[in-house]
Scaffold this motif. Structure first.
Motif, PDB file in Angstrom:
ATOM      1  N   LEU A 147      -1.998  55.280  60.764  1.00  0.00           N
ATOM      2  CA  LEU A 147      -1.314  55.108  62.041  1.00  0.00           C
ATOM      3  C   LEU A 147      -1.500  56.325  62.928  1.00  0.00           C
ATOM      4  O   LEU A 147      -1.662  56.204  64.151  1.00  0.00           O
ATOM      5  N   PHE A 148      -1.507  57.505  62.342  1.00  0.00           N
ATOM      6  CA  PHE A 148      -1.767  58.718  63.115  1.00  0.00           C
ATOM      7  C   PHE A 148      -3.186  58.688  63.680  1.00  0.00           C
ATOM      8  O   PHE A 148      -3.418  59.066  64.834  1.00  0.00           O
ATOM      9  N   ILE A 183       1.823  57.397  52.406  1.00  0.00           N
ATOM     10  CA  ILE A 183       0.890  58.424  52.892  1.00  0.00           C
ATOM     11  C   ILE A 183      -0.301  57.775  53.591  1.00  0.00           C
ATOM     12  O   ILE A 183      -0.713  58.207  54.677  1.00  0.00           O
ATOM     13  N   LEU A 184      -0.837  56.720  53.000  1.00  0.00           N
ATOM     14  CA  LEU A 184      -1.961  56.012  53.600  1.00  0.00           C
ATOM     15  C   LEU A 184      -1.570  55.374  54.931  1.00  0.00           C
ATOM     16  O   LEU A 184      -2.326  55.425  55.909  1.00  0.00           O
ATOM     17  N   ARG A 212      -6.499  58.106  68.528  1.00  0.00           N
ATOM     18  CA  ARG A 212      -7.617  57.486  69.237  1.00  0.00           C
ATOM     19  C   ARG A 212      -7.153  56.828  70.528  1.00  0.00           C
ATOM     20  O   ARG A 212      -7.823  56.904  71.553  1.00  0.00           O
ATOM     21  N   MET A 213      -6.003  56.167  70.476  1.00  0.00           N
ATOM     22  CA  MET A 213      -5.490  55.514  71.675  1.00  0.00           C
ATOM     23  C   MET A 213      -5.139  56.545  72.746  1.00  0.00           C
ATOM     24  O   MET A 213      -5.398  56.317  73.935  1.00  0.00           O
ATOM     25  N   ILE A 214      -4.586  57.667  72.338  1.00  0.00           N
ATOM     26  CA  ILE A 214      -4.233  58.715  73.297  1.00  0.00           C
ATOM     27  C   ILE A 214      -5.486  59.338  73.883  1.00  0.00           C
ATOM     28  O   ILE A 214      -5.564  59.590  75.095  1.00  0.00           O
ATOM     29  N   LEU A 269      -6.623  49.394  61.191  1.00  0.00           N
ATOM     30  CA  LEU A 269      -5.464  48.523  61.383  1.00  0.00           C
ATOM     31  C   LEU A 269      -5.246  47.626  60.169  1.00  0.00           C
ATOM     32  O   LEU A 269      -4.106  47.423  59.729  1.00  0.00           O
ATOM     33  N   MET A 270      -6.329  47.114  59.592  1.00  0.00           N
ATOM     34  CA  MET A 270      -6.204  46.275  58.397  1.00  0.00           C
ATOM     35  C   MET A 270      -5.670  47.076  57.207  1.00  0.00           C
ATOM     36  O   MET A 270      -4.848  46.579  56.438  1.00  0.00           O
TER      37      MET A 270
END
Length: 87
Positions: A72-73, A66-67, A78-80, A24-25
């Motif tokens: 985010l992907f 790209i980063l 992970r959340m899914i 996230l950071m």
């Protein structure tokens, strides 16, 4: 009888740079760099003497984009996966 060298009850330890907080950071930092590069492109296009250096903020924008998308992907996947494990 031999003991299993890799038992199933062990939790896999992920490295610190692959944690949710760090991803996230990195995403926040990449978003700031992306915005900074858009400002750099606009400044480079406004001034005639800097138009030849427009490739620098464009490269910076593409690399940070790209980063940002990759992190985010990773966070969304992970959340899914966590939501499907809870059900």
């Amino acid at each position: 009888m031999k003991l299993d060298k890799n038992p199933l009850f062990r939790k896999v330890v992920s490295p610190w740079y692959d944690s949710d907080f760090f991803c996230l950071m990195i995403s926040i930092f990449a978003g700031h760099v992306f915005y900074f590069s858009t400002a750099g492109i606009s400044v480079a296009l406004e001034h005639q003497q800097y138009q030849g250096y427009c490739w620098v903020p464009i490269t910076l924008m593409s690399l940070s984009g790209i980063l940002l998308v990759a992190n985010l992907f990773r966070i969304l996947s992970r959340m899914i996966s966590r939501s499907t494990e809870e059900e």
